[in-house]
Design a protein around this motif. Structure first.
Motif, PDB file in Angstrom:
ATOM      1  N   THR A   3       0.819  -1.210   0.000  1.00 47.91           N
ATOM      2  CA  THR A   3       0.000   0.000   0.000  1.00 47.91           C
ATOM      3  C   THR A   3       0.853   1.259   0.000  1.00 47.91           C
ATOM      4  N   TYR A  55      -9.606  -3.575  22.543  1.00 41.31           N
ATOM      5  CA  TYR A  55      -8.988  -3.573  21.221  1.00 41.31           C
ATOM      6  C   TYR A  55      -7.463  -3.528  21.247  1.00 41.31           C
ATOM      7  N   ARG A  58      -5.451  -6.420  19.635  1.00 39.33           N
ATOM      8  CA  ARG A  58      -5.456  -6.418  18.172  1.00 39.33           C
ATOM      9  C   ARG A  58      -4.534  -5.341  17.612  1.00 39.33           C
ATOM     10  N   ILE A  59      -4.551  -4.163  18.217  1.00 39.57           N
ATOM     11  CA  ILE A  59      -3.682  -3.080  17.751  1.00 39.57           C
ATOM     12  C   ILE A  59      -2.226  -3.476  17.914  1.00 39.57           C
ATOM     13  N   ASN A  60      -1.887  -4.050  19.053  1.00 37.41           N
ATOM     14  CA  ASN A  60      -0.510  -4.465  19.294  1.00 37.41           C
ATOM     15  C   ASN A  60      -0.084  -5.554  18.307  1.00 37.41           C
ATOM     16  N   ALA A  61      -0.950  -6.519  18.056  1.00 39.68           N
ATOM     17  CA  ALA A  61      -0.630  -7.589  17.099  1.00 39.68           C
ATOM     18  C   ALA A  61      -0.430  -7.022  15.695  1.00 39.68           C
ATOM     19  N   THR A  62      -1.265  -6.074  15.320  1.00 38.05           N
ATOM     20  CA  THR A  62      -1.125  -5.454  13.997  1.00 38.05           C
ATOM     21  C   THR A  62       0.189  -4.700  13.885  1.00 38.05           C
ATOM     22  N   MET A  63       0.543  -3.949  14.917  1.00 39.33           N
ATOM     23  CA  MET A  63       1.798  -3.196  14.881  1.00 39.33           C
ATOM     24  C   MET A  63       2.996  -4.133  14.834  1.00 39.33           C
ATOM     25  N   GLU A  64       2.957  -5.208  15.601  1.00 39.69           N
ATOM     26  CA  GLU A  64       4.053  -6.179  15.555  1.00 39.69           C
ATOM     27  C   GLU A  64       4.166  -6.799  14.161  1.00 39.69           C
ATOM     28  N   ARG A  65       3.032  -7.103  13.554  1.00 35.76           N
ATOM     29  CA  ARG A  65       3.031  -7.677  12.202  1.00 35.76           C
ATOM     30  C   ARG A  65       3.611  -6.687  11.186  1.00 35.76           C
ATOM     31  N   LEU A  66       3.209  -5.440  11.264  1.00 31.99           N
ATOM     32  CA  LEU A  66       3.738  -4.426  10.354  1.00 31.99           C
ATOM     33  C   LEU A  66       5.240  -4.240  10.540  1.00 31.99           C
ATOM     34  N   ASP A  68       7.316  -6.480  11.619  1.00 33.41           N
ATOM     35  CA  ASP A  68       7.957  -7.671  11.051  1.00 33.41           C
ATOM     36  C   ASP A  68       8.005  -7.610   9.531  1.00 33.41           C
TER      37      ASP A  68
END
Length: 71
Positions: A3, A55, A58-66, A68
């Motif tokens: 993106t 939430y 979910r926010i923390n998991a998304t940030m960790e994924r980004l 990575d």
């Protein structure tokens, strides 16, 4: 195509012609991602200590994924 690359290409197509080298753009994106992780997430965790935030996981998991993906 990631993106952030689509956004860079949209600026190029719109006629913005200064300072949009791909490597610099990607590095800027990485830096901004780290800034958001430090500033915004730390405040969420601070608030979560007093007020449960459903939430936040979910926010923390998304940030960790980004982090990575783009590290």
């Amino acid at each position: 195509m990631p993106t952030f690359e689509a956004h860079r290409l949209a600026l190029v197509e719109a006629g913005v012609s200064t300072g949009i080298e791909r490597d610099a753009w990607v590095e800027g994106f990485r830096c901004e991602l780290k800034i958001e992780a430090i500033n915004r997430l730390s405040l969420h965790f601070l608030f979560e200590a007093q007020f449960p935030l459903a939430y936040l996981v979910r926010i923390n998991a998304t940030m960790e994924r980004l982090l990575d993906l783009y590290e």
